[in-house]
Design an enzyme around this catalytic site. Structure first.
Site, PDB file in Angstrom:
ATOM      1  N   ARG A 171      50.095  34.729  49.025  1.00  0.00           N
ATOM      2  CA  ARG A 171      50.336  33.645  49.589  1.00  0.00           C
ATOM      3  C   ARG A 171      49.196  32.680  50.617  1.00  0.00           C
ATOM      4  O   ARG A 171      48.955  33.547  51.248  1.00  0.00           O
ATOM      5  CB  ARG A 171      51.465  32.803  50.171  1.00  0.00           C
ATOM      6  CG  ARG A 171      52.864  32.870  48.565  1.00  0.00           C
ATOM      7  CD  ARG A 171      54.109  32.742  48.874  1.00  0.00           C
ATOM      8  NE  ARG A 171      54.926  32.623  48.037  1.00  0.00           N
ATOM      9  CZ  ARG A 171      56.187  32.096  47.726  1.00  0.00           C
ATOM     10  NH1 ARG A 171      56.656  31.736  48.854  1.00  0.00           N
ATOM     11  NH2 ARG A 171      56.747  32.559  47.023  1.00  0.00           N
ATOM     12  N   LYS A 212      47.199  35.152  42.724  1.00  0.00           N
ATOM     13  CA  LYS A 212      46.849  33.814  43.870  1.00  0.00           C
ATOM     14  C   LYS A 212      45.946  34.607  45.241  1.00  0.00           C
ATOM     15  O   LYS A 212      46.409  35.955  44.842  1.00  0.00           O
ATOM     16  CB  LYS A 212      47.817  33.366  44.415  1.00  0.00           C
ATOM     17  CG  LYS A 212      49.060  33.413  44.436  1.00  0.00           C
ATOM     18  CD  LYS A 212      50.251  32.835  44.545  1.00  0.00           C
ATOM     19  CE  LYS A 212      51.583  33.138  45.312  1.00  0.00           C
ATOM     20  NZ  LYS A 212      52.355  34.069  44.191  1.00  0.00           N
TER      21      LYS A 212
HETATM   22  C1  G16 Z   1      55.706  34.199  42.936  1.00  0.00           C
HETATM   23  C2  G16 Z   1      55.075  33.707  41.725  1.00  0.00           C
HETATM   24  C3  G16 Z   1      55.123  32.578  41.586  1.00  0.00           C
HETATM   25  C4  G16 Z   1      55.809  31.542  42.036  1.00  0.00           C
HETATM   26  C5  G16 Z   1      56.809  32.099  43.459  1.00  0.00           C
HETATM   27  C6  G16 Z   1      57.968  31.079  43.592  1.00  0.00           C
HETATM   28  O1  G16 Z   1      55.550  34.566  44.096  1.00  0.00           O
HETATM   29  O2  G16 Z   1      54.118  34.609  41.123  1.00  0.00           O
HETATM   30  O3  G16 Z   1      54.017  31.869  40.846  1.00  0.00           O
HETATM   31  O4  G16 Z   1      55.853  30.215  42.828  1.00  0.00           O
HETATM   32  O5  G16 Z   1      57.208  33.207  43.283  1.00  0.00           O
HETATM   33  O6  G16 Z   1      58.819  31.666  42.135  1.00  0.00           O
HETATM   34  P1  G16 Z   1      60.554  31.180  42.402  1.00  0.00           P
HETATM   35  O7  G16 Z   1      60.162  29.233  42.752  1.00  0.00           O
HETATM   36  O8  G16 Z   1      60.935  31.474  41.217  1.00  0.00           O
HETATM   37  O9  G16 Z   1      60.584  31.903  43.579  1.00  0.00           O
HETATM   38  P2  G16 Z   1      55.319  35.356  45.271  1.00  0.00           P
HETATM   39  O10 G16 Z   1      54.268  35.139  46.020  1.00  0.00           O
HETATM   40  O11 G16 Z   1      57.081  35.704  45.522  1.00  0.00           O
HETATM   41  O12 G16 Z   1      54.867  36.881  43.991  1.00  0.00           O
END
Ligand code: G16
Length: 542
Positions: free
Chosen positions: A281, A375
């Protein structure tokens, strides 16, 4: 050499938005992680002699988990298991390593932006050979296997020393411990003009990068301070710690408030940035100018051609459904395709593989491109730096110009964290039932043009994903979206996404929450948020 022990299934091992995430104490139960890893291994075919990439964000339990995965992957017949030194690989670096080595796939140990330490969260996910998160077809198969798994198969071996680079035999397999940063840095140098960015720093440009005591510390220090000549001290909290120093490694305006305050101070740096637990992120704040993730993906898409890796232009843009439609206007102006996918980076993989899109982004602070299949936090920061080095304007000037050209999307996400799951589910059920009657209803000056539960048809593999978030679309183009998070580990987290497009440049200087106040009030009225969750106000506003 190979040891087989009986096991019985655990409930609740269904991967969420991004793998299996639970409290550390859940993962520490005997056989819990082993069962899930066995389910992954049992779901894979044709792995004999193949390469598996393995690494994590260094959080508490990372080292123990790495040893378990090594023993089980070796027993599965993988020929080579490539591990980052110390068990460390950022998520984008793992994706790059999978691609570079032509590996069969990878296992990434991370709970991303969730807190770490013994009382925090742990997570594990499987990535496929394109370097991206496994699609639902595979995560469903893994979940199905967790329900029937009855034996665990390991190579019986002592722990591997992960601090020394080199090759070590484990059963029939070789474990290769690699430098986690080197290949990633080479990739970044291929995409961005490091000389130009170096000249920007040499001209007095000041930056602060908060690695949040998480995985990006070594990457950011090597690239920003080492290769690009940013002043020592540019990277703060640069040493990965198992508990992230007791902080929440989520680069948002709540958990990176100090960075925000610094960026807003009159003598603050020109650019403040941060990344999360596993480095995928990003947070971008110019001097006096926060850039929403939705705006960031639009601005990066509009300017990517300025960086050498994208000089030929971009094929298309994809954004997750709750992400604001700012990127859509850039795509339209460029005459390229825009795709709207469900939340979850895994949905971008097919579009990237098919060459339909080059840049992808999500409101949840994720931006990336076809250089990997995850990402990539540091990539986003470097693309911003390359654009700043080329345009020689401030972040604020670039953002204002962008709004003047394309219009502004006022955008905010309201999170109600750790509410009772039963109440949150009841709210969604009630909203779903209401959907058919909403169209045409008026609330003050707002009229509902349409309301649905978002469904996605993947244009590449033809798969369908339903129930991906409740959308209420207004005739003026504004949107209210209700979704339950798929990454939380306690109770449920309700996310309410609020989006309003304003074309008139004279109206671009409003406070975001004020500009959205009628829609926010309506989210309570339509959703019955307080009735279902007991909450009057969100826990986090981004
Ligand atoms: C993950 C996913 C993302 C998603 C995010 C939030 O990110 O890879 O695509 O946008 O979770 O998901 P939710 O709204 O279901 O909590 P990361 O950075 O947590 O791996």
């Amino acid at each position: 050499m190979i040891k087989t022990v009986p096991t019985t299934p655990f409930e609740g091992q269904k991967p969420g938005t991004s793998g299996l995430r639970k409290k550390v104490s859940v993962f520490q139960q005997p056989r819990y992680l082993d069962n899930f890893v066995q389910a992954i291994m049992d779901s894979l075919e044709g792995t004999a002699g193949q390469t598996l990439v393995l690494g994590g964000d260094g959080r508490f339990y990372n080292r123990e988990a790495i040893q378990i995965v090594i023993r089980m992957a070796a027993a599965k017949g993988f020929g080579r298991i490539v591990v980052g030194r110390g068990g460390i690989l950022s998520t984008p670096a793992a994706s790059n390593t999978i691609r570079k080595l032509g590996a069969y796939g990878g296992v990434i140990l991370s709970a991303s932006h969730n807190p770490g330490g013994p009382d925090g969260d742990f997570g594990i996910k499987y990535n496929i050979g394109n370097g991206g998160p496994a699609p639902e077809k595979i995560t469903d198969a893994i979940h199905a296997r967790t329900l029937t798994v009855d034996r665990l198969v390991y190579v019986d071996t002592p722990d591997i020393d992960l601090n020394a680079l080199g090759d070590f035999p484990v059963g029939e397999a070789i474990v290769s411990v690699i430098d986690p940063v080197a290949d990633y840095q080479v990739l970044m140098e291929s995409l961005f003009d490091f000389d130009r960015i170096r000249a920007l720093f040499a001209s007095g440009f000041r930056m602060r990068f908060d690695a949040m005591s998480a995985v990006t510390g070594p990457y950011a220090t090597a690239i920003l301070e080492g290769a690009l000549g940013a002043a020592p001290g540019t990277v703060i909290n640069g040493t990965p710690l198992p508990d992230f120093g007791g902080h929440h490694p989520d680069p948002n305006l709540v958990h990176a408030k100090d960075l925000y305050d610094l960026a807003m101070s009159p003598d603050g740096p020109d650019l403040c940035a941060a990344s999360d637990g596993d480095g995928d992120r990003n947070l971008i704040i110019g001097k006096g100018q926060f850039v929403t993730p939705s705006d960031s993906v639009a601005i990066l898409a509009a300017n990517a051609h300025l960086a050498k890796g994208y000089a030929g232009g971009i094929a298309g843009v994809a954004r997750s459904m709750p992400t604001s439609a700012a990127a859509d206007r850039v795509a339209k102006a460029k005459g390229i395709a825009i795709y709207e996918t469900p939340t979850g980076w895994k949905f971008f993989g097919n579009l990237l593989d098919a060459g339909l899109v080059t840049i992808c982004g999500e409101e949840s602070a994720g931006t990336g491109s076809d250089h990997v299949r995850e990402k990539d936090g540091l990539w986003a920061v470097l693309l911003w730096l390359d654009i700043l080095a080329t345009r020689r304007q401030s972040v604020a000037e670039i953002v204002r110009e962008h709004w003047a050209t394309y219009g502004r999307n006022y955008y905010s996400r309201h999170d109600y964290e750790e509410v009772e799951a039963a109440g949150a589910n009841a709210m969604v059920t009630e909203l779903r039932a209401k959907l058919p009657g909403l169209k045409g209803q008026r609330f003050g000056g707002l009229e509902i043009a349409d309301a649905d539960d978002f469904a996605y048809h993947d244009p590449v593999d033809g798969s369908d994903s339903r129930n991906q978030g409740i959308r209420i679309l207004f005739t003026e183009g504004s949107r209210l979206i209700f979704r339950l998070s798929g990454t939380g580990t306690a109770g449920a987290t309700l996310r309410v996404y609020v989006d309003r497009y304003v074309a008139d440049a004279a109206q671009h200087g409003l406070d975001t929450q004020e500009a959205l106040s009628d829609l926010i009030a309506l989210s309570h009225e339509i959703g019955g948020i307080e009735r279902h969750t007991g909450r009057k106000t969100p826990s986090v506003i981004t």
